[in-house]
Design an enzyme around this catalytic site. Sequence first.
Site, PDB file in Angstrom:
ATOM      1  N   ALA A 136       0.826  -1.213   0.000  1.00  0.00           N
ATOM      2  CA  ALA A 136       0.000   0.000   0.000  1.00  0.00           C
ATOM      3  C   ALA A 136       0.863   1.268   0.000  1.00  0.00           C
ATOM      4  O   ALA A 136       2.098   1.208   0.022  1.00  0.00           O
ATOM      5  CB  ALA A 136      -0.955  -0.030   1.183  1.00  0.00           C
ATOM      6  N   HIS A 137       0.192   2.408  -0.009  1.00  0.00           N
ATOM      7  CA  HIS A 137       0.815   3.722  -0.204  1.00  0.00           C
ATOM      8  C   HIS A 137       2.008   4.016   0.711  1.00  0.00           C
ATOM      9  O   HIS A 137       2.041   3.630   1.874  1.00  0.00           O
ATOM     10  CB  HIS A 137      -0.237   4.827   0.010  1.00  0.00           C
ATOM     11  N   ASP A 138       2.986   4.689   0.137  1.00  0.00           N
ATOM     12  CA  ASP A 138       4.140   5.231   0.867  1.00  0.00           C
ATOM     13  C   ASP A 138       5.072   4.182   1.474  1.00  0.00           C
ATOM     14  O   ASP A 138       5.916   4.539   2.308  1.00  0.00           O
ATOM     15  CB  ASP A 138       3.686   6.219   1.960  1.00  0.00           C
TER      16      ASP A 138
END
Length: 215
Positions: A136-138
């Site tokens: 997922a993000h980042d």
Amino acid sequence: MINKLVGVYGASGFGREVMPIVKQQVGNQATFVFIDDGAQDNELNGFSILNFEQFLNENYDAKEVVIAIADSKIREKLAEKLRLNDIGQLNVFAANSVTLDANEIGDGAVLCPFTMVTSNVKIGKGFHANIYSYVAHDCVIGDYVTFAPNVMCNGNVNIHDHAYIGTGAIIKQGTPDKPLIIGQGAVVGMGAVVTKSVKAGDVVFGVPAKSIKRG
Ligand code: UDP
């Protein structure tokens, strides 16, 4: 027309899963072979198996390789061998894998069917995401990290080089100022729920995940 040879390095379990993905991605104009230095047979699932010397000696205009071996140390060793022989590595993304916005993914990545890398993720060299895994993000993923099937890696997690995440593990999200960290070479056991950072070289298992290395 360029006469191209594509090699899937590793004629074992993962190689057999990766071959059809590569073939779909590259298309029928290339020739596909397995490369394996220890194989007893010279054919697998309808494809020839060559050792590395034989692959080098084949007469083609262009050659590319994807390393399809789960052991990350072997991947690193073989990537260096490819580099010394001027053979490029393919990034192999299954047709139904999903990558969203602003990701950086290093050479030699394999995203198997039903995997997802969402947005603003950085991934180093030689990453393997086996079927149904997501990042997922980042998240920031180092070099030669391996996800077994169905790994759920939530946002703001940093995973360092050569970590191995077992089937069905869930990694809790971190925050931008305090990412959850999985240290270099750490192993997360199958089904573990990781709620806290894991030290380099540690082995964790269970719900919530605890070290099984230090007793
Ligand atoms: N292998 C190779 N060269 C090496 C190390 C391994 O060709 O330097 C091959 C090995 O002979 C075997 C495959 O890589 O066929 C790895 O298979 P394994 O079942 O251990 O891994 P998996 O397919 O599950 O990743």
